[in-house]
Write a protein that holds these residues in place. Structure first.
Motif, PDB file in Angstrom:
ATOM      1  N   ARG A 173      72.516  29.451   3.899  1.00 35.43           N
ATOM      2  CA  ARG A 173      72.330  29.885   5.134  1.00 35.43           C
ATOM      3  C   ARG A 173      70.922  29.313   5.755  1.00 35.43           C
ATOM      4  N   ARG A 183      70.861  25.561   6.162  1.00 35.58           N
ATOM      5  CA  ARG A 183      71.754  25.309   7.321  1.00 35.58           C
ATOM      6  C   ARG A 183      70.877  25.643   8.374  1.00 35.58           C
ATOM      7  N   GLY A 222      71.342  33.518  10.397  1.00 37.31           N
ATOM      8  CA  GLY A 222      72.382  32.974  11.107  1.00 37.31           C
ATOM      9  C   GLY A 222      72.293  32.126  12.405  1.00 37.31           C
ATOM     10  N   ARG A 223      73.040  31.642  12.913  1.00 38.73           N
ATOM     11  CA  ARG A 223      73.126  31.260  14.246  1.00 38.73           C
ATOM     12  C   ARG A 223      72.435  32.109  15.335  1.00 38.73           C
ATOM     13  N   PRO A 224      72.954  33.409  15.277  1.00 38.32           N
ATOM     14  CA  PRO A 224      72.570  34.388  16.341  1.00 38.32           C
ATOM     15  C   PRO A 224      70.885  34.319  16.280  1.00 38.32           C
ATOM     16  N   GLY A 254      75.381  34.903  23.692  1.00 40.62           N
ATOM     17  CA  GLY A 254      76.601  34.518  24.236  1.00 40.62           C
ATOM     18  C   GLY A 254      76.533  32.946  25.062  1.00 40.62           C
ATOM     19  N   PHE A 262      75.413  30.437  22.171  1.00 41.96           N
ATOM     20  CA  PHE A 262      76.595  29.860  21.600  1.00 41.96           C
ATOM     21  C   PHE A 262      77.486  28.973  22.582  1.00 41.96           C
ATOM     22  N   HIS A 285      76.633  45.066  17.135  1.00 46.03           N
ATOM     23  CA  HIS A 285      75.656  44.110  16.908  1.00 46.03           C
ATOM     24  C   HIS A 285      74.287  44.328  17.539  1.00 46.03           C
ATOM     25  N   LYS A 318      75.606  41.755  21.086  1.00 42.01           N
ATOM     26  CA  LYS A 318      76.970  41.546  21.674  1.00 42.01           C
ATOM     27  C   LYS A 318      77.332  42.611  22.404  1.00 42.01           C
TER      28      LYS A 318
HETATM   29  P1  AMP Z   1      76.949  32.328  11.276  1.00 37.85           P
HETATM   30  O1  AMP Z   1      77.412  32.941  10.323  1.00 37.85           O
HETATM   31  O2  AMP Z   1      75.404  31.838  11.209  1.00 37.85           O
HETATM   32  O3  AMP Z   1      77.819  31.001  11.639  1.00 37.85           O
HETATM   33  O4  AMP Z   1      76.957  33.026  12.720  1.00 37.85           O
HETATM   34  C1  AMP Z   1      78.338  33.770  13.011  1.00 37.85           C
HETATM   35  C2  AMP Z   1      77.782  35.202  13.683  1.00 37.85           C
HETATM   36  O5  AMP Z   1      77.216  34.843  15.171  1.00 37.85           O
HETATM   37  C3  AMP Z   1      78.901  36.086  13.993  1.00 37.85           C
HETATM   38  O6  AMP Z   1      78.727  36.919  13.077  1.00 37.85           O
HETATM   39  C4  AMP Z   1      78.561  36.724  15.216  1.00 37.85           C
HETATM   40  O7  AMP Z   1      78.087  37.786  15.129  1.00 37.85           O
HETATM   41  C5  AMP Z   1      77.654  35.820  16.192  1.00 37.85           C
HETATM   42  N1  AMP Z   1      78.557  35.324  17.014  1.00 37.85           N
HETATM   43  C6  AMP Z   1      79.404  34.437  17.244  1.00 37.85           C
HETATM   44  N2  AMP Z   1      79.614  34.105  18.486  1.00 37.85           N
HETATM   45  C7  AMP Z   1      79.032  34.516  19.166  1.00 37.85           C
HETATM   46  C8  AMP Z   1      78.784  34.858  20.679  1.00 37.85           C
HETATM   47  N3  AMP Z   1      79.420  34.112  21.486  1.00 37.85           N
HETATM   48  N4  AMP Z   1      77.947  35.841  21.048  1.00 37.85           N
HETATM   49  C9  AMP Z   1      77.216  36.563  20.193  1.00 37.85           C
HETATM   50  N5  AMP Z   1      77.278  36.332  18.850  1.00 37.85           N
HETATM   51  C10 AMP Z   1      78.186  35.605  18.329  1.00 37.85           C
END
Ligand code: AMP
Ligand code: FE
Ligand code: FE
Ligand code: ZN
Length: 286
Positions: free
Chosen positions: A108, A111, A140-142, A158, A161, A257, A261
């Motif tokens: 992670r 990445r 993560g992406r968040p 949101g 993303f 979250h 979220k």
């Molecule tokens: P990753 O595991 O790093 O790919 O990121 C995925 C995580 O991003 C998930 O566990 C969600 O908590 C969060 N996530 C995905 N889509 C959204 C969104 N549209 N808004 C907020 N959080 C999101």
């Protein structure tokens, strides 16, 4: 989407929550305080791929008289599709499982670094903006979304993303995930129970199929999260029927979250009778 607000206090446990140990925005103690404020009888902390929030959550819960169930949400994949697996009550000294999780977390990190390299070609953010001082958490992406929000590009996670971090975007990269069946086996070997998270989430192109649920049940899956704020309600009935036929327990949870979220703590819950069955015989029941 099920955003009906029940005005009475929640009767069951919220079995799926995230803290700053992964991609939530509140500390475990703050989740406990919020749980006390709404009269939640108990909750599980289920940060992505880590149990580092357990001790703080347990201490805070004890102090507030709230029941704590230790959990985690594991990054897995089945037949090439991302599947989040909730694990409850595992032994924190389970060698095989935690070795696999260490690989998931280091993948992670790599990445996220590469995604930030890509994003930073078009947006003025740096790796430091993403990890900050808290590099112990599961990245993560968040966290990239938060850096984009802090830099003023988007109003919230949101939007970041939707515009930048979605799968298929030129900035997106997948990450290493444990095979779901292997994760189920490791969770059981660690004295825990595994529950498939949000199988009917709107964000997926399609819901988990009943046949897949049957295959995972054959591997030792214990339950399935049938109530979740991000579920598409018309996708749920076939899964509910399959769960009943397969003898899988049904859980409900908010996937809280914090500010990351809209999901509100306690908006979906699991009856205490189901929690009692889940807890019975776990390596770490509290
Ligand atoms: P990753 O595991 O790093 O790919 O990121 C995925 C995580 O991003 C998930 O566990 C969600 O908590 C969060 N996530 C995905 N889509 C959204 C969104 N549209 N808004 C907020 N959080 C999101
Ligand atoms: Fe998350
Ligand atoms: Fe998830
Ligand atoms: Zn989650």
């Amino acid at each position: 989407m099920n955003r009906m607000v029940d005005t009475s206090a929640p009767r069951g446990f919220d079995l799926h929550t995230h803290s700053v140990h992964s991609d939530g925005t509140t500390s475990p103690s703050e989740i406990v305080a919020a749980a006390a404020a709404i009269g939640l009888p108990g909750f599980a902390l289920t940060d992505h791929d880590t149990i580092s929030g357990w001790d703080e959550a347990r201490d805070a819960a004890t102090a507030r008289g709230i029941d704590f169930l230790p959990g985690m949400e594991i990054t897995t994949e089945h037949d090439g599709r991302s599947r989040h697996l909730l694990a409850y009550g595992i032994d924190p000294a389970a060698g095989e499982l935690f070795a696999a999780l260490a690989l998931v977390r280091s993948a992670r990190l790599e990445r996220a670094r590469e995604m930030v390299r890509r994003v930073s070609r078009d947006y003025r953010i740096s790796w430091d903006d993403v990890v900050g001082a808290e590099d112990a958490r599961t990245v993560g992406r968040p966290h990239i979304a938060d850096a984009l929000v802090a830099a003023g590009y988007f109003a919230d996670r949101g939007m970041a993303f939707e515009r930048v971090l979605f799968p298929g975007s030129p900035y997106y990269l997948g990450t290493y995930a444990i095979a779901t069946r292997d994760a189920i086996r490791m969770v059981r070997a660690a004295g825990g129970r595994a529950v498939l998270a949000h199988p009917a989430a709107l964000r997926q192109r399609r819901p988990v199929r009943p046949e897949e649920l049957a295959a995972l049940a054959a591997e030792g899956l214990w339950g399935v999260e049938l109530e979740h704020p991000e579920h598409r309600e018309d996708w749920v009935p076939p899964l509910r029927e399959a769960a009943e036929r397969l003898g899988l327990a049904a859980t409900g949870a908010s996937d809280f979250h914090g500010a990351g979220k809209p999901n509100e703590l306690g908006e979906c819950t699991t009856p205490e009778s189901v929690v009692a069955r889940l807890r019975d015989g776990l390596a770490t029941p509290r």
